[in-house]
Design an enzyme around this catalytic site. Structure first.
Site, PDB file in Angstrom:
ATOM      1  N   GLY A 134       2.009  -0.617  -7.265  1.00  0.00           N
ATOM      2  CA  GLY A 134       1.489  -1.286  -6.087  1.00  0.00           C
ATOM      3  C   GLY A 134       2.569  -2.108  -5.405  1.00  0.00           C
ATOM      4  N   CYS A 135       2.338  -2.471  -4.150  1.00  0.00           N
ATOM      5  CA  CYS A 135       3.366  -3.171  -3.377  1.00  0.00           C
ATOM      6  C   CYS A 135       3.624  -4.581  -3.912  1.00  0.00           C
ATOM      7  CB  CYS A 135       2.994  -3.190  -1.904  1.00  0.00           C
ATOM      8  SG  CYS A 135       1.325  -3.774  -1.541  1.00  0.00           S
ATOM      9  N   PHE A 136       2.565  -5.393  -4.070  1.00  0.00           N
ATOM     10  CA  PHE A 136       2.750  -6.712  -4.667  1.00  0.00           C
ATOM     11  C   PHE A 136       3.271  -6.586  -6.101  1.00  0.00           C
ATOM     12  CE2 PHE A 136       0.002  -9.499  -1.783  1.00  0.00           C
ATOM     13  CZ  PHE A 136       1.049 -10.364  -1.488  1.00  0.00           C
TER      14      PHE A 136
END
Length: 326
Positions: A134-136
Site C-alpha cells: 500500500g502507499c502509506f
C-alpha cells in the site's frame, strides 16, 4: 518484448501504469480491461495519454499475457482471478490489499510475494505473483525498517502521514470533491488505517519484540492531488550521527530509496519513483521523515519495479522520471 495487460484500466493508478509502460522499451501493451468502458477509446478516460489514441478498452482478457496488473478495488482481485484464468506462465502483480498479508498470499497454485523491493528483491525475481504494498505502508515501512532491522524499535512509535486526494481513487465522495478538499485538512481512520497490518507484519519479521510496543498512526487528507509525507518518532539511545549511518548502510544498495542530510519536501518526489528519507535526533527521540509519490513509488511505479525484477529487466527500466518541481 513482453506482452502486458491491465485489469481495472480507468483509475488513477492504471493511468500512471499506462504512462510508464507506453515508454518502456521491453513492453507491448496487449490489453486494458474495463467492463464499464469496453469498446471506448482509452483517451476518453485518460485524455493525457493521447499517444494511445488508437487503443481501446476491452471486456476480454488474454490468458496468455506475460504480465497482468490488477488495478482493482480492495477485495475484487481474488474474485477476478477466480472468474478469469490465466496461463501458469502469466505473472500477476496485484495492487489491491487482497494478498498483502501472509495469511492471504497463497491463492490456488500461486504464491504472492510481498513486493517491497528494498527488502524482497531476490524473492520478487523468482516470483510468479507479487502483492504490491500500500502507499502509506510503503512510506512508513521505508521510514522504520532500518530501526527494526537492527532491533532498535524499543518503545512506542508515533507516526503522522498526509496524503493527496488521488490516494482515495477516482470514485467521488464528499471528502474528495474539490470544494471540500481545497484549503482544507482532516484526519481519517486514526489508529485503524487498513495498511497497519502489512506494516506490522514487515517490521516484526525483522524484530519480533517490536509487536509489544504501541504503534500510533494518524493519517491526514491533504489539500493537494498527489504525494505522501510521513513523520515518525520513537525513543532512541543512538546519536543523530549513528542513526544516519544506520539508514545509509541499510539503503546503500537501494536504487529508489535515498537518505539525505537535508530537510525534504513533497515536490522532490512527485512524478518520481523515489522515496526520500531524512533522519534527525531531538533530545531522546529519533525523528524520521519520508516522502513518496503515492501513485508511483506507492503504486504504479513500484508495480513496474516488480515487473522489471520478475521479467529480468534492469530494476529502473521505464522509471527514470524527474520530479515536477515548478
Amino acid at each position: 518484448m513482453i506482452q502486458v495487460g491491465i485489469v481495472g484500466g480507468t483509475g488513477y493508478v492504471a493511468g500512471e501504469l499506462l504512462r510508464i509502460l507506453m515508454l518502456h522499451t521491453g513492453v507491448e501493451i496487449r490489453f486494458v480491461y474495463s467492463h464499464s468502458h469496453a469498446g471506448e477509446k482509452i483517451t476518453t478516460v485518460h485524455d493525457d495519454l493521447f499517444p494511445l489514441e488508437n487503443m481501446y478498452f476491452t471486456d476480454k482478457v488474454f490468458p496468455d499475457a506475460d504480465v497482468v496488473f490488477l488495478c482493482l478495488g480492495h477485495g475484487h482481485s481474488s474474485r477476478f482471478l477466480t472468474e478469469n484464468h490465466f496461463s501458469e506462465k502469466t505473472k500477476i502483480i496485484d495492487l489491491s490489499n487482497d494478498f498483502r498479508l501472509k495469511e492471504n498470499r497463497q491463492f490456488g497454485n500461486r504464491h504472492f510475494v510481498y513486493g517491497l523491493t528494498e527488502i524482497n528483491h531476490q524473492q520478487v525475481q523468482t516470483a510468479d505473483s507479487t502483492a504490491n504494498p500500500g502507499c502509506f505502508a510503503t512510506a512508513i515501512q521505508l521510514a522504520l525498517l532500518p530501526l527494526a532491522h537492527d532491533k532498535l524499535l524499543e518503545n512506542e512509535i508515533h507516526i503522522h502521514g498526509i496524503t493527496g486526494s488521488t490516494g482515495a481513487g477516482k470514485g467521488l465522495s464528499e471528502t474528495t470533491h474539490f470544494s471540500w478538499r481545497n484549503n482544507n485538512i482532516s484526519v481519517y481512520k486514526a489508529f485503524t488505517h487498513q495498511h497497519l497490518g502489512e506494516i506490522k507484519e514487515t517490521l516484526t519479521s525483522y524484530q519480533k519484540e517490536a509487536s509489544r510496543y504501541p504503534f500510533h498512526f494518524i493519517p491526514f487528507r491533504g489539500d493537494f492531488s498527489r504525494g505522501i509525507f510521513v513523520t515518525a518518532y520513537t525513543r532512541s539511545a543512538l546519536s543523530e550521527k549513528e542513526l544516519q549511518e544506520k539508514y545509509r548502510q541499510f539503503y546503500a544498495k537501494s536504487i529508489f530509496t535515498r537518505v539525505t542530510d537535508q530537510n525534504i519536501h513533497l515536490k522532490q518526489v512527485v512524478n518520481t519513483n523515489y522515496c526520500l528519507i531524512h533522519v534527525e535526533k531531538h533530545e531522546n527521540m529519533a525523528f524520521i521523515t519520508a516522502a513518496i509519490d503515492n501513485l508511483l513509488k506507492g503504486a504504479a511505479g513500484q508495480a513496474v519495479e516488480n515487473m522489471n525484477l520478475m521479467c529480468g529487466f534492469p530494476q529502473d527500466t521505464g522509471l527514470k522520471l524527474k520530479a515536477v518541481y515548478y
